[in-house]
Design a protein around this motif. Structure first.
Motif, PDB file in Angstrom:
ATOM      1  N   VAL A  78      11.409  54.972  70.598  1.00  0.00           N
ATOM      2  CA  VAL A  78       9.948  54.939  70.666  1.00  0.00           C
ATOM      3  C   VAL A  78       9.347  55.448  69.358  1.00  0.00           C
ATOM      4  CG1 VAL A  78       7.912  55.940  71.788  1.00  0.00           C
ATOM      5  CG2 VAL A  78       9.832  55.119  73.176  1.00  0.00           C
ATOM      6  N   GLU A  79       9.868  56.556  68.850  1.00  0.00           N
ATOM      7  CA  GLU A  79       9.332  57.111  67.610  1.00  0.00           C
ATOM      8  C   GLU A  79       9.563  56.158  66.441  1.00  0.00           C
ATOM      9  OE1 GLU A  79       7.395  59.780  67.475  1.00  0.00           O
ATOM     10  OE2 GLU A  79       7.652  59.767  69.660  1.00  0.00           O
ATOM     11  N   GLY A  80      10.634  55.367  66.500  1.00  0.00           N
ATOM     12  CA  GLY A  80      10.877  54.382  65.457  1.00  0.00           C
ATOM     13  C   GLY A  80       9.994  53.159  65.575  1.00  0.00           C
ATOM     14  N   THR A  81       9.431  52.946  66.768  1.00  0.00           N
ATOM     15  CA  THR A  81       8.554  51.790  66.995  1.00  0.00           C
ATOM     16  C   THR A  81       7.105  52.104  66.647  1.00  0.00           C
ATOM     17  OG1 THR A  81       9.992  51.044  68.800  1.00  0.00           O
ATOM     18  CG2 THR A  81       7.774  50.126  68.730  1.00  0.00           C
ATOM     19  N   LEU A  82       6.662  53.302  66.932  1.00  0.00           N
ATOM     20  CA  LEU A  82       5.252  53.657  66.753  1.00  0.00           C
ATOM     21  C   LEU A  82       4.709  53.389  65.350  1.00  0.00           C
ATOM     22  CD1 LEU A  82       5.090  56.924  68.884  1.00  0.00           C
ATOM     23  CD2 LEU A  82       3.909  54.762  69.360  1.00  0.00           C
ATOM     24  N   PRO A  83       5.483  53.584  64.274  1.00  0.00           N
ATOM     25  CA  PRO A  83       4.925  53.288  62.943  1.00  0.00           C
ATOM     26  C   PRO A  83       4.702  51.802  62.682  1.00  0.00           C
ATOM     27  CG  PRO A  83       6.751  54.851  62.784  1.00  0.00           C
ATOM     28  CD  PRO A  83       6.773  54.297  64.173  1.00  0.00           C
ATOM     29  N   GLN A  84       5.182  50.930  63.575  1.00  0.00           N
ATOM     30  CA  GLN A  84       5.043  49.489  63.349  1.00  0.00           C
ATOM     31  C   GLN A  84       3.678  48.994  63.826  1.00  0.00           C
ATOM     32  OE1 GLN A  84       7.505  48.450  61.621  1.00  0.00           O
ATOM     33  NE2 GLN A  84       8.875  50.173  62.028  1.00  0.00           N
ATOM     34  N   ARG A  85       2.628  49.709  63.470  1.00  0.00           N
ATOM     35  CA  ARG A  85       1.301  49.379  63.988  1.00  0.00           C
ATOM     36  C   ARG A  85       0.809  48.023  63.500  1.00  0.00           C
ATOM     37  NH1 ARG A  85      -2.202  54.722  62.952  1.00  0.00           N
ATOM     38  NH2 ARG A  85      -1.405  54.378  60.855  1.00  0.00           N
ATOM     39  N   ARG A  86       1.320  47.586  62.363  1.00  0.00           N
ATOM     40  CA  ARG A  86       0.927  46.283  61.835  1.00  0.00           C
ATOM     41  C   ARG A  86       1.163  45.176  62.860  1.00  0.00           C
ATOM     42  NH1 ARG A  86       3.767  42.187  59.014  1.00  0.00           N
ATOM     43  NH2 ARG A  86       5.649  43.383  59.413  1.00  0.00           N
TER      44      ARG A  86
END
Length: 487
Positions: free
Chosen positions: A453-461
């Motif tokens: 989840v923490e690795g996914t959250l920065p993919q806001r684009r």
């Protein structure tokens, strides 16, 4: 004196507008250009570089979309023509990018013969990493900067094309820090403000569609996740789509590459509509590459999906079905045009940590000496869970997709769209054979979900292009990963 006063008044107006932008939230998660930068600074940068004065639309929805794609040449044997293309454009020296496998195969041989026949000088970089990392990208950049080239040729799959795009970018920006253009919030997400050197892309896999797009993806090792750089100016000048180049693809590679086309198609067709995206960009330069579903992208995406459903099983079953292979190569290009302008969302956002955090999984059919979750596998493995989650936002489109998979939806209820499409996708994946049936078969356990989840959250684009972006939370992502453990 009057002209000076007019200029001063214009500048005061610009600063007032920038102040208005600055008075709102600085979050711009949909825009690859700057989701963590202060909007005031973005506006100042635009003025400083001589672009038009930004106009504040901070609270308004988008009202326009733009279509951008590379020129495409399709036909058996067109790889031989690249030498004439570079000769026609007056190239002085071409940087040729490929990987160790393709370097031994016919596609590169034909491309090099074309260059030599026209007397075009070249330098070869054959050390592209499959599923590239920032370290391998930097090695490619160093090569290009030292080679004295003014043109680029990529012969290979998405990894090769993406590596060539970034080597081109940073050769044209020799003083840039690597993180300057990397998508925010991991990088600064600066816009690419000038044309790059000509790049011709020759795909040798039927998957990424990278020959049409301004997007390049890689592993950012410091964050154990994938990210990338996205801007229209990165797209190749020309995509040379030659069906002969995919005839040597192993069935396993055809399957995993085709799954990327599958998810490109469905995600772009179900993305948030372009005119629901906020905020409206302050300058057309800042309009993102990924804009949301739009009427033109829809045509390319839905056509590509129909082709995948029909031809991918044939390619996997029969390596001699050359017609199906050519159709899948076209489907990849079609989907590239579709998602390259509409964007992708949850499957891709969740795939990046699945690839970046992989420790030991090595997919069958890939001749590499390191663990690898092929990109198509990493996006498709969550698809049954993802489209069950997104269906309530637009059940009609999800049922339309289910119908393409052969489901009789004539009596389907809207509230059942999610389970219906989820089951259809799972059945399709199982039918391809040798596909991991959930992220648990990639080696992940429930205890890994918080890190995923923490690795996914920065993919806001891409996350903010989900049909209901406000519902994409830490909690909902955790549930999705849990549901994706197996299907």
């Amino acid at each position: 004196m009057s002209m000076i006063r007019v200029a001063q008044t214009a500048r005061q107006r610009a600063m007032t507008l920038m102040g208005a932008v600055n008075s709102h939230s600085s979050s711009c998660p949909c825009h690859s250009c700057s989701s963590v930068q202060n909007p005031l600074q973005v506006a100042k940068n635009i003025l400083r570089k001589g672009y038009a004065t930004p106009v504040s639309f901070a609270e308004e929805k988008e009202y326009a979309f733009e279509m951008a794609a590379s020129s495409i040449r399709y036909g058996e044997g067109v790889t031989r023509e690249v030498g004439m293309d570079f000769k026609n454009m007056g190239a002085k020296k071409v940087a040729v990018f490929t990987d160790k496998t393709i370097a031994q195969l016919t596609p590169l041989k034909l491309a090099i013969e074309g260059l030599e026949a026209q007397g075009v000088p070249y330098a070869i970089f054959d050390n592209v990493r499959v599923e590239p990392k920032d370290t391998s990208i930097k090695e490619a950049i160093e090569f290009a900067r030292n080679a004295g080239v003014d043109s680029f040729l990529a012969v290979g799959g998405g990894s090769v094309m993406d590596t060539a795009k970034l080597a081109n970018l940073y050769t044209c920006y020799p003083d840039a820090d690597f993180m300057d253009f990397v998508n925010a919030p991991l990088g600064k997400g600066l816009p690419v403000g000038k044309r790059l050197h000509p790049l011709i892309a020759v795909p040798t896999t039927a998957g990424t569609g990278s020959e049409t797009t301004g997007t390049a993806i890689f592993d950012l090792q410091s964050h154990k996740t994938k990210t990338g750089i996205a801007h229209r100016n990165l797209k190749p000048l020309l995509g040379v789509v030659d069906p002969l180049n995919v005839r040597t693809m192993p069935s396993a590679v055809f399957a995993s590459s085709g799954l990327d086309v599958l998810c490109h198609s469905i995600e772009s067709y179900t993305a948030i509509p372009y005119n629901e995206r906020t905020p409206r960009p302050t300058n057309p330069l800042l309009r993102p590459a990924y804009q949301g579903a739009n009427p033109i992208s829809d045509i390319w995406s839905i056509t590509a999906l129909k082709m995948v459903v029909e031809y991918l099983p044939r390619c996997v079953k029969d390596p001699g079905d050359h017609f199906a292979q050519g159709q899948m190569l076209l489907a990849a290009t079609f989907a590239g045009i579709g998602f390259g302008n509409a964007g992708v969302h949850l499957c891709h956002g969740m795939s990046y940590p699945l690839s970046g955090m992989n420790k030991s999984y090595k997919h069958a059919g890939y001749a590499v000496d390191h663990p690898i979750v092929p990109h198509g596998v990493s996006v498709a493995v969550t698809a049954p869970a993802v489209f069950n989650f997104t269906a309530p936002a637009n059940p009609e489109r999800h049922l339309e997709i289910a119908k393409i998979f052969g489901v009789d939806t004539s009596n389907a209820r809207k509230e059942d769209a999610g389970p219906i499409l989820s089951e259809a996708i799972a059945k399709f994946l199982v039918g391809l054979g040798d596909q991991p049936r959930g992220i648990s078969q990639l080696g992940y356990e429930r205890s890994d979900i918080p890190n995923l989840v923490e690795g996914t959250l920065p993919q806001r684009r891409v996350l903010m292009l989900a049909p209901e972006p406000e519902e994409v939370t830490r909690e909902s992502l955790a549930k999705l990963f849990e549901q994706a453990l197996e299907y």
